[in-house]
Motif scaffolding. Structure first.
Motif: not given
Length: 580
Positions: A454-469
């Motif tokens: 499942p892709n956290d970039l599409l789902a409504m949940r916090p994402s560690l990779p997105l926080a780092i980016l």
């Protein structure tokens, strides 16, 4: 009680990803399986050290043939075999009489500032490679440590009479040349083979090195088969055993709840409960009583209840490759089944044949874990009402609250059954926190790299990779604006593709993996103050076991590979010598 502000652990170096040499099994999972089965085979054939090269080669060839392995792995098997026959002997030798011999090629050659003297490399503690951490821990335990290699050096060390055992890391060829000296002196030795032999930025199964480094006969579980224990735990979830431990399912609702409880899963949490109980036993072959099984099943009841509720709250459609519980039965039924499993979990705890104080401690641990998990889920749900960028520590704090409690409850239930001290419980809490965060980071990395996840970039949940980016694009306003748009889940498919490209550009996956390894290391470091060598050793190995790669049907994979090789070559290219 409010948790303390989360802090980042000390970063540990990552090994560069490299393909192993062709005469070494190519995946960690395959190597783990070979070592596990070889350990059982050594006991089966009753091999007694010291083995001559002829004996070693003969047993290695027999094992390779029996397991259907490619004969090219014979030398590798020989090294593991020789280590296994010495394992119990080395465990009895004090750390102060052992030598850790590391190769200089574990360093990052083009960046290493360390000089050499006549004894080898003098580590400058720069933190770029694993040598520093291994040397520091070995010396803390009492080992003598040399970062050097060569058969002549091994002979010189043996002749001093000051070393009674050697733990060595080296390539297969060096290990083979050193074997005659070790055999002649009948000195116990365990070798961990390097995965390459080109002497530049080589890699090794580091968890194996750490495991052997701490090997001691005080740890009564060092021979415990963790794979076997995990399979036993999985067996507690078949319908007959569940009925035996939980009573008959007298209604349709109970049948549905049992079916959900028995659904596929890794069973790490009940496994942890069993592990802690095992660590306290004088005889690790003793049969596990029903009380421990009930506590372990209670842990899984809590876990499966949280999954049922979490899937509803996240509006997930699939779990275990099937429709989620609420997609199968509707939201009201799924909510009720989750609630029933929570009740069953507490009922099983109270039914355990344990002192009242232990049952009270178990109930308190479960209630506290349930509360912390709900706070973490609440933080995530409230974020979804107005999604905006979260910092790295904010995401990790959600991980700590959502994932770590299940590990802590599992461990504390087992610890309560064996009367663990308050100091041991505090260590378990710190260990669980780090372990849970590392576990959730791994899930985020898999989501980032696995097209089927499942892709956290599409789902409504916090994402560690997105926080780092988000942190790494601070000086790039245009790119950061796009990342913030991704946090709000407003990106088009084309923009999502751009986000993934940015993650590669800013090495987000590497940062995630460094954090994962750092939290794994923090979990292990939490165990330093444990007085029980058995519990300390077992929990250390559990970290390695949870994060190792599982391989299914590995023998058939080897057989298929062998068949393919035989079609293209009239003879095997495997080596004929079993290295020692």
């Amino acid at each position: 009680m409010e948790l303390p502000v989360i802090s980042l652990p000390r970063a540990v170096p990552l090994q560069r990803e490299r393909k192993p040499k062709e005469n070494i099994p190519q995946t960690r999972g395959e190597r783990e399986q070979i070592r596990s089965r070889l350990r059982a085979y050594v006991e089966e054939v009753g091999a007694v050290p010291p083995l001559s090269m002829t004996e070693l080669r003969g047993i290695a060839e027999q094992f390779v043939e029996r397991e259907g392995l490619d004969t090219i792995y014979t030398d590798y098997v020989g090294v593991l075999l020789n280590s296994e026959v010495w394992r119990d002997h080395l465990a009895t030798i004090p750390f102060e009489r052992r030598l850790l011999l590391l190769p200089k090629c574990l360093r990052i050659e083009d960046q290493c500032p360390a000089p050499f003297d006549e004894f080898g490399l003098l580590c400058k503690q720069c933190g770029l490679c694993s040598i520093q951490d291994l040397q520091e821990e070995a010396e803390r335990l009492g080992y003598a440590v040399l970062v050097a290699e060569g058969s002549a050096l091994v002979m010189a060390i043996i002749e001093t009479g000051k070393i009674d055992a050697i733990v060595g890391v080296s390539c297969l060829s060096v290990l083979e040349r050193s074997f005659p000296y070790m055999e002649a002196a009948a000195i116990p030795g365990i070798a961990i083979p390097l995965l390459q032999d080109d002497c530049v930025d080589v890699t090794v199964d580091l968890d194996w090195v750490w495991e052997v480094l701490h090997l001691t006969s005080d740890d009564r579980t060092h021979r415990l088969n963790l794979d076997g224990l995990r399979e036993e735990v999985k067996g507690w979830f078949d319908s007959a055993m569940l009925e035996h431990l939980m009573g008959p399912a007298a209604s349709e609702t109970e049948v549905q709840a049992r079916e959900w409880l028995a659904k596929d899963g890794k069973r790490w949490r009940p496994f942890l409960t069993a592990c802690v109980w095992k660590a306290a036993q004088e005889d690790h072959d003793v049969e596990i009583p029903d009380s421990v099984k009930k506590a372990a099943i209670a842990v899984e009841c809590f876990h499966k209840a949280s999954l049922a509720h979490d899937d509803i709250e996240d509006n997930d459609d699939y779990r275990y490759g099937e429709a989620t519980l609420h997609k199968q039965h509707g939201v009201p039924v799924a909510l009720n089944l989750g609630d029933l499993l929570l009740g069953d979990g507490y009922r099983l705890i109270l039914e355990c044949d344990a002192p009242a104080e232990a049952r009270l401690a178990m109930t308190q641990a479960a209630a506290s874990g349930h509360r912390t998990l709900s706070l973490g889920q609440g933080a995530e749900l409230n974020w979804t009402l107005a999604p905006s960028p979260l910092s790295l520590t904010q995401v990790l704090d959600i991980f700590r609250k959502k994932t770590s409690p299940a590990f802590e409850v599992a461990l504390q239930l087992g610890a309560s059954l064996v009367g663990a001290t308050s100091e041991e419980m505090q260590i378990i809490t710190r260990y669980s926190e780090a372990l849970g965060i590392a576990y959730q980071i791994r899930d985020d990395v898999e989501d980032l790299t696995d097209a089927d996840s499942p892709n956290d970039l599409l789902a409504m949940r916090p994402s560690l990779p997105l926080a780092i980016l988000h942190e790494r694009t601070k000086a790039k306003p245009e790119q950061r604006a796009l990342v913030e748009k991704a946090w709000r889940r407003e990106c088009t498919p084309e923009e999502i593709a751009t986000i993934k490209e940015l993650m590669e550009e800013f090495e987000v996956e590497t940062r995630c993996r460094v954090l994962q390894e750092s939290y794994k290391e923090e979990a292990v470091q939490c165990l330093k103050d444990l007085k029980s060598a058995s519990l300390k050793g077992l929990l250390r190995r559990v970290v390695s076991k949870i994060f190792s790669i599982e391989v299914k049907d590995w023998c058939s994979e080897f057989e298929a590979r062998n068949a393919a090789s035989s079609e293209t070559s009239p003879q095997s290219t495997g080596g004929s010598n079993a290295a020692g």
